[in-house]
Design an enzyme around this catalytic site. Structure first.
Site, PDB file in Angstrom:
ATOM      1  N   HIS A  62      -6.505   5.162   7.650  1.00  0.00           N
ATOM      2  CA  HIS A  62      -7.720   5.862   8.051  1.00  0.00           C
ATOM      3  C   HIS A  62      -8.553   4.945   8.937  1.00  0.00           C
ATOM      4  O   HIS A  62      -8.224   3.763   9.108  1.00  0.00           O
ATOM      5  CB  HIS A  62      -8.516   6.338   6.838  1.00  0.00           C
ATOM      6  CG  HIS A  62      -9.031   5.247   5.944  1.00  0.00           C
ATOM      7  ND1 HIS A  62      -8.211   4.381   5.253  1.00  0.00           N
ATOM      8  CD2 HIS A  62     -10.299   4.880   5.611  1.00  0.00           C
ATOM      9  CE1 HIS A  62      -8.942   3.550   4.543  1.00  0.00           C
ATOM     10  NE2 HIS A  62     -10.220   3.819   4.751  1.00  0.00           N
ATOM     11  N   ASP A  66     -12.278  -1.712   7.813  1.00  0.00           N
ATOM     12  CA  ASP A  66     -11.495  -2.703   7.086  1.00  0.00           C
ATOM     13  C   ASP A  66     -10.019  -2.356   7.038  1.00  0.00           C
ATOM     14  O   ASP A  66      -9.220  -3.098   6.451  1.00  0.00           O
ATOM     15  CB  ASP A  66     -12.045  -2.888   5.663  1.00  0.00           C
ATOM     16  CG  ASP A  66     -12.121  -1.598   4.869  1.00  0.00           C
ATOM     17  OD1 ASP A  66     -12.333  -0.538   5.476  1.00  0.00           O
ATOM     18  OD2 ASP A  66     -11.990  -1.650   3.628  1.00  0.00           O
ATOM     19  N   HIS A  67      -9.643  -1.256   7.705  1.00  0.00           N
ATOM     20  CA  HIS A  67      -8.232  -0.875   7.771  1.00  0.00           C
ATOM     21  C   HIS A  67      -7.712  -0.800   9.205  1.00  0.00           C
ATOM     22  O   HIS A  67      -6.508  -0.604   9.396  1.00  0.00           O
ATOM     23  CB  HIS A  67      -8.020   0.470   7.071  1.00  0.00           C
ATOM     24  CG  HIS A  67      -8.296   0.423   5.600  1.00  0.00           C
ATOM     25  ND1 HIS A  67      -7.300   0.321   4.651  1.00  0.00           N
ATOM     26  CD2 HIS A  67      -9.465   0.418   4.916  1.00  0.00           C
ATOM     27  CE1 HIS A  67      -7.845   0.276   3.445  1.00  0.00           C
ATOM     28  NE2 HIS A  67      -9.161   0.326   3.584  1.00  0.00           N
ATOM     29  N   HIS A 142     -10.221  10.638   0.174  1.00  0.00           N
ATOM     30  CA  HIS A 142     -11.215   9.612   0.501  1.00  0.00           C
ATOM     31  C   HIS A 142     -12.416  10.290   1.167  1.00  0.00           C
ATOM     32  O   HIS A 142     -12.476  11.508   1.293  1.00  0.00           O
ATOM     33  CB  HIS A 142     -10.578   8.555   1.399  1.00  0.00           C
ATOM     34  CG  HIS A 142     -11.375   7.309   1.555  1.00  0.00           C
ATOM     35  ND1 HIS A 142     -12.070   6.711   0.521  1.00  0.00           N
ATOM     36  CD2 HIS A 142     -11.603   6.521   2.649  1.00  0.00           C
ATOM     37  CE1 HIS A 142     -12.674   5.632   0.947  1.00  0.00           C
ATOM     38  NE2 HIS A 142     -12.414   5.494   2.244  1.00  0.00           N
ATOM     39  N   ASP A 213      -7.115   4.321   0.921  1.00  0.00           N
ATOM     40  CA  ASP A 213      -8.106   4.410  -0.141  1.00  0.00           C
ATOM     41  C   ASP A 213      -8.110   5.848  -0.685  1.00  0.00           C
ATOM     42  O   ASP A 213      -7.959   6.785   0.079  1.00  0.00           O
ATOM     43  CB  ASP A 213      -9.484   4.106   0.407  1.00  0.00           C
ATOM     44  CG  ASP A 213      -9.615   2.712   1.031  1.00  0.00           C
ATOM     45  OD1 ASP A 213      -8.601   2.028   1.207  1.00  0.00           O
ATOM     46  OD2 ASP A 213     -10.739   2.347   1.399  1.00  0.00           O
TER      47      ASP A 213
END
Length: 306
Positions: A62, A66-67, A142, A213
């Protein structure tokens, strides 16, 4: 060939001195897959001694930073390293716009093609397949559109039983391929040698599921059932379940429940909130439900086996 998972980063949101945001390097049947690409991923790849030129497929769950914030820098490094092979990037709709905007504004010129596979389906779908491996999406729950990924080896070739094959001079080396595929062999007199006599069962195929997530969702159980290794986020302990639900995350206890109900062989937790200094509390909580639970070890290759 063995399958190895190297977890490059496993903390949530903010990088720390000792940990990096989510990124994983999966080697399966001589394919090299990058899963998520948080800030600093290319540095972690260097530390893991991974060859950049081997990475042809990147899977982004996604578009939270942080990804994916490490992706523009990694692609720019590919160019500087002289890459010519196409790079396939799988991720939510919008990933093309994000990257191409950054490349345009920064005048980052590429000498290779980027093939974007933008995802928007909310049901599982096969997004990659070759003669050895297939990859499926795992729709997650998420705050924004998010997918996990299931990586699965295809059924492998049978092993030759040379002790039996040597009894029949008519069987030549050029026939071995068909035997490995499960075909019988017909002698010149018409007699059929059954494949199960000439070969032995193939090695079992392995599977790996990445789920980060997500809130607790039993809808993913049928998709990840019986996988050899499951990576499932556990941002919080269960005492903060309300916060987990609010922020679109899971607790360690919930990850363990998913692992138990899906009958997976091994559970690896990750995506920990920075509020926790001692990560052993996560395995303490999860092992009450699913004993075969482990913490990730950054940069340490883990063999995925049946």
């Amino acid at each position: 060939m063995s399958t190895y998972l190297t977890i490059l980063g496993f903390n949530s949101a903010i990088p720390t001195v000792n940990s990096s945001p989510t990124a994983q390097f999966l080697e399966m049947e001589e394919r090299h897959f990058l899963i998520d690409c948080g800030e600093g991923t290319q540095v972690q790849l260097r530390k893991a001694k991974a060859r950049f030129s081997k990475i042809n497929h990147i899977f982004i769950s996604h578009l939270h930073g942080d990804h994916c914030f490490g992706l523009p820098g990694l692609v720019a490094s590919f160019r500087l390293l002289g890459r010519e092979m196409p790079l396939h990037i799988y991720g939510p709709k919008g990933i093309r716009e994000m990257l191409e905007t950054i490349f345009r504004i920064t005048e980052t010129h590429r000498g290779f093609e980027i093939v974007y596979h933008e995802l928007k389906s909310k049901v599982p779908e096969k997004i990659f397949e070759d003669n050895k491996v297939e990859v499926f999406t795992i729709p997650l729950d998420h705050r924004i559109y998010c997918n996990g990924y299931l990586f699965r080896e295809k059924p492998k070739e049978r092993h030759l039983n040379m002790a039996e094959i040597s009894k029949y001079p008519e069987i030549e080396t050029c026939d071995y391929h068909n035997l490995k595929l499960g075909k019988d062999f017909v002698l010149s007199d018409g007699y059929v040698l059954k494949n199960e006599v000439l070969t032995m069962p193939p090695s079992k195929s392995v599977s790996y599921a990445f789920c980060s997530d997500t809130r607790y969702s039993e809808e993913i159980i049928s998709m990840i059932e019986n996988v050899d290794v499951l990576y499932h986020e556990s941002t919080f302990l269960h005492e903060l379940k309300e916060m987990a639900d609010y922020t679109g995350h899971s607790t360690a206890l919930e990850a363990a429940r998913i692992a138990r109900k899906a009958n997976v062989r091994k559970l690896i937790l990750g995506h920990f909130s920075n509020r926790y200094g001692d990560l052993s509390v996560f395995t303490d909580e999860a092992r009450e439900v699913f004993p075969n639970t482990f913490l990730p070890k950054a940069l340490e290759p883990v063999k995925i086996s049946v």
